[in-house]
Design an enzyme around this catalytic site. Structure first.
Site, PDB file in Angstrom:
ATOM      1  N   ASP A  89       0.524  -1.011   0.260  1.00 18.33           N
ATOM      2  CA  ASP A  89       0.114  -0.032  -0.062  1.00 18.33           C
ATOM      3  C   ASP A  89       0.694   1.061   0.257  1.00 18.33           C
ATOM      4  O   ASP A  89       1.797   1.377   0.407  1.00 18.33           O
ATOM      5  CB  ASP A  89      -1.578   0.348   1.323  1.00 18.33           C
ATOM      6  CG  ASP A  89      -1.975   0.715   1.029  1.00 18.33           C
ATOM      7  OD1 ASP A  89      -3.299   0.712   1.671  1.00 18.33           O
ATOM      8  OD2 ASP A  89      -2.057   1.950   0.440  1.00 18.33           O
ATOM      9  N   ASP A  92      -3.694   1.834  -5.012  1.00 15.16           N
ATOM     10  CA  ASP A  92      -2.140   2.081  -5.202  1.00 15.16           C
ATOM     11  C   ASP A  92      -1.867   1.049  -3.987  1.00 15.16           C
ATOM     12  O   ASP A  92      -1.337   0.946  -2.656  1.00 15.16           O
ATOM     13  CB  ASP A  92      -2.192   3.541  -3.686  1.00 15.16           C
ATOM     14  CG  ASP A  92      -2.880   3.156  -2.601  1.00 15.16           C
ATOM     15  OD1 ASP A  92      -3.568   2.370  -2.347  1.00 15.16           O
ATOM     16  OD2 ASP A  92      -1.746   4.221  -1.700  1.00 15.16           O
ATOM     17  N   GLU A  93      -3.063  -0.304  -4.535  1.00 12.50           N
ATOM     18  CA  GLU A  93      -2.878  -1.148  -3.424  1.00 12.50           C
ATOM     19  C   GLU A  93      -2.847  -2.279  -4.433  1.00 12.50           C
ATOM     20  O   GLU A  93      -4.071  -2.713  -4.926  1.00 12.50           O
ATOM     21  CB  GLU A  93      -4.014  -0.647  -2.290  1.00 12.50           C
ATOM     22  CG  GLU A  93      -4.264  -1.721  -1.242  1.00 12.50           C
ATOM     23  CD  GLU A  93      -5.505  -1.536  -0.395  1.00 12.50           C
ATOM     24  OE1 GLU A  93      -5.792  -2.120   0.813  1.00 12.50           O
ATOM     25  OE2 GLU A  93      -6.542  -0.025  -0.747  1.00 12.50           O
TER      26      GLU A  93
HETATM   27  P1  TTP Z   1      -5.143   4.945   0.492  1.00  9.11           P
HETATM   28  O1  TTP Z   1      -4.154   4.105   0.575  1.00  9.11           O
HETATM   29  O2  TTP Z   1      -6.369   4.263   1.295  1.00  9.11           O
HETATM   30  O3  TTP Z   1      -4.482   6.274   1.752  1.00  9.11           O
HETATM   31  P2  TTP Z   1      -3.350   7.309   1.050  1.00  9.11           P
HETATM   32  O4  TTP Z   1      -2.173   5.714   0.719  1.00  9.11           O
HETATM   33  O5  TTP Z   1      -3.171   8.660   0.746  1.00  9.11           O
HETATM   34  O6  TTP Z   1      -2.341   7.444   2.958  1.00  9.11           O
HETATM   35  P3  TTP Z   1      -2.300   5.667   3.331  1.00  9.11           P
HETATM   36  O7  TTP Z   1      -0.529   5.968   3.446  1.00  9.11           O
HETATM   37  O8  TTP Z   1      -2.607   5.709   5.042  1.00  9.11           O
HETATM   38  O9  TTP Z   1      -2.401   4.586   2.826  1.00  9.11           O
HETATM   39  O10 TTP Z   1      -6.167   5.378  -0.222  1.00  9.11           O
HETATM   40  C1  TTP Z   1      -5.168   6.003  -1.536  1.00  9.11           C
HETATM   41  C2  TTP Z   1      -4.916   7.084  -2.638  1.00  9.11           C
HETATM   42  O11 TTP Z   1      -6.751   7.091  -2.655  1.00  9.11           O
HETATM   43  C3  TTP Z   1      -5.161   8.002  -1.919  1.00  9.11           C
HETATM   44  O12 TTP Z   1      -3.615   9.388  -1.714  1.00  9.11           O
HETATM   45  C4  TTP Z   1      -6.441   9.313  -2.405  1.00  9.11           C
HETATM   46  C5  TTP Z   1      -7.381   8.262  -2.804  1.00  9.11           C
HETATM   47  N1  TTP Z   1      -8.387   8.424  -1.371  1.00  9.11           N
HETATM   48  C6  TTP Z   1      -9.390   8.833  -2.222  1.00  9.11           C
HETATM   49  O13 TTP Z   1      -9.082   9.849  -3.099  1.00  9.11           O
HETATM   50  N2  TTP Z   1     -10.654   9.329  -1.270  1.00  9.11           N
HETATM   51  C7  TTP Z   1     -10.884   8.377   0.081  1.00  9.11           C
HETATM   52  O14 TTP Z   1     -11.353   8.773   0.424  1.00  9.11           O
HETATM   53  C8  TTP Z   1      -9.405   8.158   0.358  1.00  9.11           C
HETATM   54  C9  TTP Z   1      -9.143   6.303   1.606  1.00  9.11           C
HETATM   55  C10 TTP Z   1      -8.404   7.892  -0.786  1.00  9.11           C
HETATM   56 MG    MG Z   2      -2.138   4.283   0.069  1.00  8.20          MG
END
Ligand code: TTP
Ligand code: MG
Length: 396
Positions: free
Chosen positions: A9, A107-108
């Site tokens: 992730d 991203d995961e």
């Molecule tokens: P995430 O992997 O949930 O968040 P992140 O990568 O920004 O942070 P983390 O380090 O905690 O993993 O989500 C991936 C991307 O998806 C995030 O950068 C932006 C997008 N996203 C949204 O646009 N709206 C949302 O509600 C969420 C959860 C994510």
């Molecule tokens: Mg992330």
């Protein structure tokens, strides 16, 4: 046979890309999302840098609230095309390590690297190599969890964010799980967690101490599921693209909403996620699904089969909005929305609609579906929440 599963992730994905491309944002609180308009803006935060998280800002928060918490932050509007491009580059790195890659979002992903040991070394060295390759390729950090199954790998990747690498070894599963808060259990929504706490169960270790039959009495089928997870048992395979029957994502709002602007934005975000995963897997679907759950847990699922096939965000979004406008009872507060696509063009025979799992599928299919649902939706498992509603746990 023991498996080696990676969960990857990316850290603060959209925000990290913006910081990478604009070095002047580096080390600063950066919020990616709607225009805050000096605190009067509508819409939500997509994500924010870790510097902004210190102020309490997080994904899906109204942008006006973010502005209150962090008025001096840097606010940028999302650039979806750029993020998708980076995501593609990053996924190409995943495929260097295994063919068995299950994308979960932009991203995961889960990666089953059991068959890659001879080429790349053991789990921990694969994790390190993967992180290094991602950094070389896209100049961003990822957090990685490595474990014998998906559940453990997913928890592990989250524990040392950002730039984390957490390995759960076969012999260390119980000690790894024991101290974790019960809310980390996959499939345990807020309501379930409340019930656990009332039972005096606050950690996974405390749950593991409960006999299986008591959990089954209390939670029905979910009891078996919780028992397994508490003991680190999770046999679900990593599904690669060709095995998927349906692709869907859902979102539970932090606060119930009736503001259609926010709901539309969320539906757009979900459509993007789903369409992205379809494209990532070279799939196109004929049937689209909308799911709405009102604040009283009343849940509706609507399907629509469209002429042609869809994997394009805009087309999917338009169809979803049509379905939404037709079915949403204006003014009512919504707790959750979901978007899905099934009926893939390569697919023959039975089609499974994940959203209809609880109602129309035979019980034999249910297990399979529940597994899929947990995979697909992480913590907020539809069927779980629904069974909590229709079958209140008996006191025992
Ligand atoms: P995430 O992997 O949930 O968040 P992140 O990568 O920004 O942070 P983390 O380090 O905690 O993993 O989500 C991936 C991307 O998806 C995030 O950068 C932006 C997008 N996203 C949204 O646009 N709206 C949302 O509600 C969420 C959860 C994510
Ligand atoms: Mg992330």
């Amino acid at each position: 046979m023991n498996r080696i599963i990676l969960h990857v992730d990316m850290d603060a994905f959209f925000a990290a890309i913006e910081q990478r491309n604009n070095p002047e944002y580096m080390g600063k609180p950066l919020i990616v999302g709607a225009d805050p308009k000096d605190g009067k803006g509508r819409g939500v935060v997509s994500t924010c840098s870790y510097e902004a998280r210190k102020f309490g800002v997080h994904s899906a928060m109204p942008i006006s609230r973010a502005y209150k918490l962090c008025p001096h932050g840097i606010y940028v509007y999302p650039n979806g095309k750029l993020y998708s491009q980076v995501s593609r580059e990053m996924f190409s790195v995943f495929y260097e390590f295994s063919d068995l890659v299950e994308p979960l979002s932009i991203d995961e992903a889960f990666i089953d690297v059991t068959g890659s040991i001879r080429l790349f070394g053991d789990g921990p060295s694969i994790g390190e190599k993967l992180k290094r390759r991602i950094y070389e390729k896209v100049n961003l950090t990822a957090s990685v969890g490595i474990a014998p199954n998906k559940f453990l790998a997913k928890i592990a990747s989250d524990l040392k964010k950002p730039d984390g690498l957490v390995v759960v070894k076969e012999g260390e599963i119980d000690s790894f799980l024991a101290p974790l808060d019960i809310s980390r259990l996959w499939g345990a929504g807020e309501k379930t967690v409340q019930i656990f706490r009332k039972m005096g169960i606050n950690t996974v270790g405390e749950l593991a101490g409960f006999p299986k039959d008591i959990l089954i009495k209390k939670f029905g089928k979910a009891g078996q599921h919780f028992y397994n997870l508490a003991h680190g048992i999770d046999n679900r395979p990593v599904y690669n693209a060709t095995e998927a029957k349906s692709v869907s994502n859902e979102n539970t709002f932090n606060d119930d909403v009736s503001d259609t602007e926010i709901i539309y934005k969320t539906l757009l975000w979900l459509s993007e996620k789903v369409a992205y995963r379809l494209r990532q897997s070279n799939l196109k679907g004929k049937t689209i699904h909308l799911k709405l759950r009102y604040d009283n847990f009343e849940t509706i699922s609507r399907d629509k089969t469209i002429p042609g096939y869809v994997s394009n965000t805009e087309t999917l979004y338009k169809k979803i909005i049509e379905l939404f406008d037709k079915n949403y009872q204006k003014g009512r507060k919504i707790r959750l929305v979901g978007v899905g696509v099934s009926g893939f063009d390569r697919q023959l025979g039975e089609q499974i609609s994940l959203f209809d799992a609880g109602r129309s599928q035979k019980s034999r299919k249910l297990d399979e579906l529940e597994d899929l649902l947990i995979d697909r939706f992480g913590k907020e498992v539809i069927s779980r929440a629904e069974s909590m509603k229709t079958k209140p746990p008996k006191s025992s």
